[in-house]
Design a protein around this motif. Sequence first.
Motif, PDB file in Angstrom:
ATOM      1  N   HIS A 316      47.285  41.383  40.221  1.00 33.69           N
ATOM      2  CA  HIS A 316      47.441  40.790  39.059  1.00 33.69           C
ATOM      3  C   HIS A 316      46.866  39.691  39.396  1.00 33.69           C
ATOM      4  N   PRO A 317      46.399  38.748  38.750  1.00 36.01           N
ATOM      5  CA  PRO A 317      45.137  37.284  39.165  1.00 36.01           C
ATOM      6  C   PRO A 317      46.516  36.045  40.626  1.00 36.01           C
ATOM      7  N   SER A 318      48.098  36.258  40.004  1.00 40.91           N
ATOM      8  CA  SER A 318      48.884  35.416  40.567  1.00 40.91           C
ATOM      9  C   SER A 318      49.198  35.616  41.856  1.00 40.91           C
ATOM     10  N   GLY A 319      49.366  37.513  41.967  1.00 45.87           N
ATOM     11  CA  GLY A 319      49.787  38.081  43.049  1.00 45.87           C
ATOM     12  C   GLY A 319      50.487  39.870  42.155  1.00 45.87           C
ATOM     13  N   THR A 320      51.812  40.488  42.195  1.00 43.97           N
ATOM     14  CA  THR A 320      52.034  41.473  42.068  1.00 43.97           C
ATOM     15  C   THR A 320      52.506  41.736  41.039  1.00 43.97           C
ATOM     16  N   ILE A 321      53.170  42.871  40.209  1.00 39.62           N
ATOM     17  CA  ILE A 321      54.408  43.153  39.120  1.00 39.62           C
ATOM     18  C   ILE A 321      54.866  44.530  39.165  1.00 39.62           C
ATOM     19  N   GLU A 322      56.007  44.609  39.321  1.00 39.15           N
ATOM     20  CA  GLU A 322      56.187  46.049  39.773  1.00 39.15           C
ATOM     21  C   GLU A 322      56.984  46.371  38.672  1.00 39.15           C
ATOM     22  N   VAL A 323      56.518  47.615  37.814  1.00 39.83           N
ATOM     23  CA  VAL A 323      56.570  48.759  36.569  1.00 39.83           C
ATOM     24  C   VAL A 323      57.349  49.504  37.248  1.00 39.83           C
ATOM     25  N   LEU A 324      58.734  49.586  37.283  1.00 37.39           N
ATOM     26  CA  LEU A 324      59.483  51.431  37.938  1.00 37.39           C
ATOM     27  C   LEU A 324      59.793  51.778  36.615  1.00 37.39           C
ATOM     28  N   VAL A 325      59.087  52.700  36.413  1.00 36.66           N
ATOM     29  CA  VAL A 325      58.525  53.770  35.391  1.00 36.66           C
ATOM     30  C   VAL A 325      59.517  54.806  35.256  1.00 36.66           C
ATOM     31  N   ASN A 326      60.248  55.577  34.512  1.00 30.29           N
ATOM     32  CA  ASN A 326      60.709  56.872  34.225  1.00 30.29           C
ATOM     33  C   ASN A 326      60.081  58.141  33.680  1.00 30.29           C
ATOM     34  N   PHE A 327      59.329  59.287  34.387  1.00 30.67           N
ATOM     35  CA  PHE A 327      58.933  59.838  33.235  1.00 30.67           C
ATOM     36  C   PHE A 327      58.775  61.432  33.667  1.00 30.67           C
ATOM     37  N   ASP A 328      58.443  61.668  32.239  1.00 26.23           N
ATOM     38  CA  ASP A 328      58.492  63.802  32.554  1.00 26.23           C
ATOM     39  C   ASP A 328      57.434  64.044  33.029  1.00 26.23           C
TER      40      ASP A 328
END
Length: 362
Positions: A316-328
């Motif tokens: 994103h404009p200021s850096g990064t964001i991490e999203v840990l997604v648990n999915f099926d």
Amino acid sequence: MTQTGIPFVFMRGGTSRGPYFNRADLPEELDRLAEVLIAALGSGHPINIDGIGGGVAVTTKVAMLSPSEDPWADVDYFFAQVSVSDRLVDFKPTCGNILSGVGPAAIELGLVTPTTDETEIRIRAVNTGAKVVTKLQTPGGVLTYDGAAEIAGVPGSAAPIALNFMGVVGSSTGKFLPTGQLRDEIDGIEITCMDVAMPMVLARAADFGLSGHETLAELNENKAFFARMEAVRIEAGARMGMGDVAQSVTPKFGLFAPARDGGTIAARYFMPWDTHPNMAVTGGQCMASCALTPGTIADGLLDRPTASPANVVLEHPSGTIEVLVNFDASEGFALNSAGLLRTARKLADGRVYVPAHIWQGP
């Protein structure tokens, strides 16, 4: 008395900021509540000169907390987005960044008592029904804001706040895909309409003639893009079953492009009438889910992870964001939960004052 004083804690939550109130200290009726929040934040002026807002959407947010009515949760979190200059209050969405401060604020307001060196608090987001488990650092049973965790868009470091979101699919519309399709087309723009934590309209930056790596200023100065994007958003809102969204901040809008700094995918998030300087926590969950879902407009823009949980890094404009997604992924894509790391800090506390002719108090 010509003014009414309302107790509050002023917090930075993630990359947003605003007052956190005990819901019991505010009017119950929503129209009166809106007038109180407009006065407290100073909405109606571009720099909120007559209130404690900060002149941009990420600093005119409000959290209202109370003991939860849900037996699962400890705290109910009711969110309000106050406009900067239009004297509007939107009670429809929630905000994940402000939610980062709900745990600490609940302790500060005496709604929760810390337990051991780490305190777990279960939060129900009243606006959307989402359930969130947050874990705070409370060494010796004392809340601390000091720590080594860093998040893009905030200087320095602070104690880590872990957030795990559950029950966020169909948060506003009741559907993962509110239009029933993986892709729609409006005004020649191919979009994906998705509702995960935040209802969103997602498109490829290239379809608007953009690279997707523009800076915050470059995007905000591009009035032609905003005009076309808003037209698409309003029509998409109607197709999503959300009615006339011209005066609502939802659905939000997002753009994707290929990553160029080692992330999973490049993302730009809109609030919706200006560009988010970083990435919303709720928007990040929706954009990460879209990126992981085969058949969406994200196809071809990333090397899609197939194993769960997947760590999706949004640039994103200021850096990064991490999203840990648990999915099926056994039948398409089904989200189980999404986890993020945020920080928060108490900035001030006391009373914020509104004219008594607006409200004379409980």
